[in-house]
Design an enzyme around this catalytic site. Sequence first.
Site, PDB file in Angstrom:
ATOM      1  CB  SER A 145     -53.899 -16.421-112.142  1.00  0.00           C
ATOM      2  OG  SER A 145     -54.882 -17.294-112.652  1.00  0.00           O
ATOM      3  CE1 TYR A 158     -52.630 -17.506-117.605  1.00  0.00           C
ATOM      4  CE2 TYR A 158     -53.583 -19.316-116.025  1.00  0.00           C
ATOM      5  CZ  TYR A 158     -52.898 -17.564-116.983  1.00  0.00           C
ATOM      6  OH  TYR A 158     -54.316 -16.428-116.323  1.00  0.00           O
TER       7      TYR A 158
HETATM    8  N1  LIG Z   1     -60.940 -15.084-117.085  1.00  0.00           N
HETATM    9  C1  LIG Z   1     -59.792 -16.281-116.154  1.00  0.00           C
HETATM   10  O1  LIG Z   1     -60.598 -17.044-115.654  1.00  0.00           O
HETATM   11  C2  LIG Z   1     -58.774 -15.394-115.660  1.00  0.00           C
HETATM   12  C3  LIG Z   1     -57.980 -16.197-114.201  1.00  0.00           C
HETATM   13  C4  LIG Z   1     -57.349 -15.679-113.654  1.00  0.00           C
HETATM   14  C5  LIG Z   1     -56.454 -14.903-114.162  1.00  0.00           C
HETATM   15  N2  LIG Z   1     -56.233 -14.054-115.398  1.00  0.00           N
HETATM   16  C6  LIG Z   1     -55.945 -12.995-115.797  1.00  0.00           C
HETATM   17  O2  LIG Z   1     -56.218 -12.021-116.481  1.00  0.00           O
HETATM   18  C7  LIG Z   1     -55.656 -11.033-117.332  1.00  0.00           C
HETATM   19  C8  LIG Z   1     -56.781 -10.822-118.647  1.00  0.00           C
HETATM   20  O3  LIG Z   1     -57.337 -12.360-119.276  1.00  0.00           O
HETATM   21  P1  LIG Z   1     -59.032 -11.662-119.420  1.00  0.00           P
HETATM   22  O4  LIG Z   1     -59.664 -12.745-118.594  1.00  0.00           O
HETATM   23  O5  LIG Z   1     -59.611 -10.639-119.440  1.00  0.00           O
HETATM   24  O6  LIG Z   1     -59.387 -12.979-120.583  1.00  0.00           O
HETATM   25  P2  LIG Z   1     -59.473 -11.787-122.063  1.00  0.00           P
HETATM   26  O7  LIG Z   1     -61.306 -11.684-122.234  1.00  0.00           O
HETATM   27  O8  LIG Z   1     -59.231 -13.208-123.118  1.00  0.00           O
HETATM   28  O9  LIG Z   1     -58.891 -10.688-122.598  1.00  0.00           O
HETATM   29  C9  LIG Z   1     -57.165 -10.954-122.757  1.00  0.00           C
HETATM   30  C10 LIG Z   1     -56.836  -9.757-122.896  1.00  0.00           C
HETATM   31  O10 LIG Z   1     -55.961  -9.484-123.575  1.00  0.00           O
HETATM   32  C11 LIG Z   1     -55.384  -9.140-124.385  1.00  0.00           C
HETATM   33  N3  LIG Z   1     -54.287 -10.185-125.513  1.00  0.00           N
HETATM   34  C12 LIG Z   1     -54.512 -10.673-125.734  1.00  0.00           C
HETATM   35  N4  LIG Z   1     -53.079 -11.155-126.457  1.00  0.00           N
HETATM   36  C13 LIG Z   1     -52.426 -10.154-126.675  1.00  0.00           C
HETATM   37  C14 LIG Z   1     -51.603  -9.489-127.324  1.00  0.00           C
HETATM   38  N5  LIG Z   1     -50.785 -10.529-127.763  1.00  0.00           N
HETATM   39  N6  LIG Z   1     -51.283  -8.020-127.644  1.00  0.00           N
HETATM   40  C15 LIG Z   1     -51.455  -7.389-126.559  1.00  0.00           C
HETATM   41  N7  LIG Z   1     -53.036  -7.818-125.816  1.00  0.00           N
HETATM   42  C16 LIG Z   1     -53.955  -8.800-126.030  1.00  0.00           C
HETATM   43  C17 LIG Z   1     -56.914  -9.528-125.694  1.00  0.00           C
HETATM   44  O11 LIG Z   1     -57.207  -8.264-127.033  1.00  0.00           O
HETATM   45  P3  LIG Z   1     -56.805  -8.554-128.196  1.00  0.00           P
HETATM   46  O12 LIG Z   1     -56.989  -9.694-128.332  1.00  0.00           O
HETATM   47  O13 LIG Z   1     -57.792  -7.137-128.570  1.00  0.00           O
HETATM   48  O14 LIG Z   1     -55.093  -8.277-128.504  1.00  0.00           O
HETATM   49  C18 LIG Z   1     -57.606  -8.576-123.794  1.00  0.00           C
HETATM   50  O15 LIG Z   1     -58.177  -7.136-124.275  1.00  0.00           O
HETATM   51  C19 LIG Z   1     -55.040 -12.222-118.298  1.00  0.00           C
HETATM   52  O16 LIG Z   1     -53.881 -11.961-117.745  1.00  0.00           O
HETATM   53  C20 LIG Z   1     -54.874 -13.816-117.027  1.00  0.00           C
HETATM   54  O17 LIG Z   1     -54.165 -14.750-117.347  1.00  0.00           O
HETATM   55  C21 LIG Z   1     -57.785 -14.929-115.988  1.00  0.00           C
END
Ligand SMILES: NC(=O)c1ccc[n+]([C@@H]2O[C@H](COP(=O)([O-])OP(=O)(O)OC[C@H]3O[C@@H](n4cnc5c(N)ncnc54)[C@H](OP(=O)(O)O)[C@@H]3O)[C@@H](O)[C@H]2O)c1
Length: 275
Positions: A145, A158
């Site tokens: 991130s 985080y």
């Molecule tokens: N969106 C942003 O603004 C942003 C910015 C920078 C970095 N990121 C990073 O991008 C990555 C993906 O995030 P996203 O934005 O796509 O968020 P998201 O839409 O909330 O998706 C998160 C995913 O992680 C899974 N997950 C969460 N806890 C888990 C667990 N204990 N075991 C297995 N799977 C788990 C969730 O699935 P389940 O709930 O079904 O388990 C979901 O598929 C993350 O690492 C996040 O830190 C996001």
Amino acid sequence: MPVDSRRWAVITGASAGLGADFARQLAAQGWHLVLVARRLDRLQALADEIRNAHRDLEVEVIALDLSLPDAAPTLLERVTARNRQMHALINNAGFGAYGPFDELPWERQHEMLLLNVVRLTELCWLFARHMQAHGQPAHILNVGSVAAFQPTPFFSAYGATKAYVRNFSEGLAWELRDSAIRVSCLSPGATRTEFSDVAGIAVPAFADRTQMESPDVVRRGVAGMLAGKPQIIPGFINHLNAFVSRVLPRQVLAWGAVLLMGGRATMRDRSRGPS
Ligand SMILES: NC(=O)c1ccc[n+]([C@@H]2O[C@H](COP(=O)([O-])OP(=O)(O)OC[C@H]3O[C@@H](n4cnc5c(N)ncnc54)[C@H](OP(=O)(O)O)[C@@H]3O)[C@@H](O)[C@H]2O)c1
């Protein structure tokens, strides 16, 4: 036993957001997929969507809570069953917990550290050994991130997990540079997914307008990964963030992070004292 030499990718956190788009875009490039997350219904719906669009592809779903202690060896064992070989690990599952550090529940922060740091590292260790053993070209993509680039008050732990992901990935990329494995770190900024809701962030209107769309972030992530880039920063604003973080004092960067995430409201709430 015959060796399955087709390209397989395992994607963690594939039930939503970036992970689901990684699945769609890698499928479009002919990768067979293993989709991992806790919500089985979401994974099955995505797998059906991909199988309908690409009838020649295999898509397997594994419902698994990656914060649990045995999750990583369990996952490796299941995906490499019948001598199947993995050629990409997309270490994407992760979440944030937003708010004053000492007021957030410890259990939630502990789960975040386990998922974002410990399990990501353990999966890299297991899959790097698996990929070294089969010796074919392979990729590890860790999702970090832009929160890694500066202090992130009210998102302190985080941001620190993502600083770990960035430094770890760069070190590992260097270590493995003479192998067939390429290691990349994708550092997205604010992206429209379920992330903000899960983290408890009310994205301010001005920041909402600059959010990137998930398919766009993933397109750049996949291209960078396949090109073997160690660092992938998607989008102009995130590049600007990375540049600014190298030149401004850390205290100024901390204030900037507070303002961008609407943290002034958090500070006002806090000044009223515990309710
Ligand atoms: N969106 C942003 O603004 C942003 C910015 C920078 C970095 N990121 C990073 O991008 C990555 C993906 O995030 P996203 O934005 O796509 O968020 P998201 O839409 O909330 O998706 C998160 C995913 O992680 C899974 N997950 C969460 N806890 C888990 C667990 N204990 N075991 C297995 N799977 C788990 C969730 O699935 P389940 O709930 O079904 O388990 C979901 O598929 C993350 O690492 C996040 O830190 C996001």
